[in-house]
Design a protein around this motif. Structure first.
Motif, PDB file in Angstrom:
ATOM      1  N   GLU A  31       0.833  -1.217   0.000  1.00 42.22           N
ATOM      2  CA  GLU A  31       0.000   0.000   0.000  1.00 42.22           C
ATOM      3  C   GLU A  31       0.862   1.260   0.000  1.00 42.22           C
ATOM      4  O   GLU A  31       0.606   2.192  -0.760  1.00 42.22           O
ATOM      5  N   THR A  32       1.893   1.272   0.827  1.00 38.54           N
ATOM      6  CA  THR A  32       2.781   2.429   0.891  1.00 38.54           C
ATOM      7  C   THR A  32       3.531   2.600  -0.419  1.00 38.54           C
ATOM      8  O   THR A  32       3.655   3.713  -0.942  1.00 38.54           O
ATOM      9  N   ALA A  37       4.398   5.551  -5.424  1.00 37.27           N
ATOM     10  CA  ALA A  37       4.478   5.472  -6.886  1.00 37.27           C
ATOM     11  C   ALA A  37       3.460   6.400  -7.538  1.00 37.27           C
ATOM     12  O   ALA A  37       3.768   7.071  -8.532  1.00 37.27           O
ATOM     13  N   ASP A  38       2.256   6.485  -6.986  1.00 37.61           N
ATOM     14  CA  ASP A  38       1.243   7.405  -7.521  1.00 37.61           C
ATOM     15  C   ASP A  38       1.722   8.850  -7.425  1.00 37.61           C
ATOM     16  O   ASP A  38       1.550   9.636  -8.360  1.00 37.61           O
ATOM     17  N   THR A  39       2.325   9.197  -6.305  1.00 41.54           N
ATOM     18  CA  THR A  39       2.839  10.553  -6.129  1.00 41.54           C
ATOM     19  C   THR A  39       3.959  10.834  -7.127  1.00 41.54           C
ATOM     20  O   THR A  39       3.984  11.898  -7.763  1.00 41.54           O
ATOM     21  N   LEU A  40       4.861   9.894  -7.291  1.00 38.49           N
ATOM     22  CA  LEU A  40       5.964  10.086  -8.231  1.00 38.49           C
ATOM     23  C   LEU A  40       5.465  10.198  -9.668  1.00 38.49           C
ATOM     24  O   LEU A  40       5.977  11.011 -10.444  1.00 38.49           O
ATOM     25  N   ARG A  41       4.456   9.399 -10.036  1.00 43.73           N
ATOM     26  CA  ARG A  41       3.874   9.508 -11.377  1.00 43.73           C
ATOM     27  C   ARG A  41       3.259  10.894 -11.584  1.00 43.73           C
ATOM     28  O   ARG A  41       3.393  11.488 -12.649  1.00 43.73           O
ATOM     29  N   ALA A  42       2.584  11.393 -10.562  1.00 44.75           N
ATOM     30  CA  ALA A  42       1.969  12.722 -10.667  1.00 44.75           C
ATOM     31  C   ALA A  42       3.037  13.805 -10.819  1.00 44.75           C
ATOM     32  O   ALA A  42       2.833  14.793 -11.524  1.00 44.75           O
ATOM     33  N   LEU A  43       4.168  13.623 -10.184  1.00 45.15           N
ATOM     34  CA  LEU A  43       5.238  14.614 -10.234  1.00 45.15           C
ATOM     35  C   LEU A  43       6.092  14.511 -11.495  1.00 45.15           C
ATOM     36  O   LEU A  43       6.817  15.438 -11.826  1.00 45.15           O
ATOM     37  N   ALA A  44       5.992  13.408 -12.198  1.00 42.84           N
ATOM     38  CA  ALA A  44       6.870  13.142 -13.338  1.00 42.84           C
ATOM     39  C   ALA A  44       6.385  13.804 -14.624  1.00 42.84           C
ATOM     40  O   ALA A  44       6.353  13.189 -15.684  1.00 42.84           O
TER      41      ALA A  44
END
Length: 118
Positions: A31-32, A37-44
């Protein structure tokens, strides 16, 4: 010397070479890992990074889509799409006032964003 002495493959951990096996308790939970990964995708994405910088430096700490689109020379629907992704990742919040939506960086994420963007 036999051929095994020239092996280029290291022994597997925990197979008698004296090294302990990896500690699975030290690994991120699924889950973590997914949340990060979702945050990094959003920032990428360069546009989303620019939007975060603009929000971080906005005099009132917030801006509406119209105010963000013009300096980026990007259409309002495109800016809205990027802000939706940032909101889904928990980085920004949307506050609807009349016909306009105002965006700001979530208070609990300001330090993260500031650290990433310098």
């Amino acid at each position: 010397m036999n051929q095994a002495d020239f092996s280029t493959h290291p022994a597997e951990p925990g197979t008698g070479d004296g090294r302990p096996p990896p500690n699975s308790e030290a690994a991120l939970s699924a889950e973590t890992a997914e949340r990060i990964a979702d945050t990094l995708r959003a920032l990428a994405d360069p546009t989303r990074l620019r939007l975060l910088t603009m929000l971080l430096n906005a005099p009132s700490g917030e801006a509406c889509v119209q105010d963000l689109a013009t300096p980026l020379a990007t259409s309002q629907p495109t800016v809205s799409h990027h802000l939706k992704i940032l909101a889904a990742a928990g980085l920004v919040r949307r506050d609807r006032r009349g016909k306009r939506s105002w965006y700001s960086i979530r208070e609990e994420r300001v330090a993260l964003v500031r650290g990433l963007l310098g």
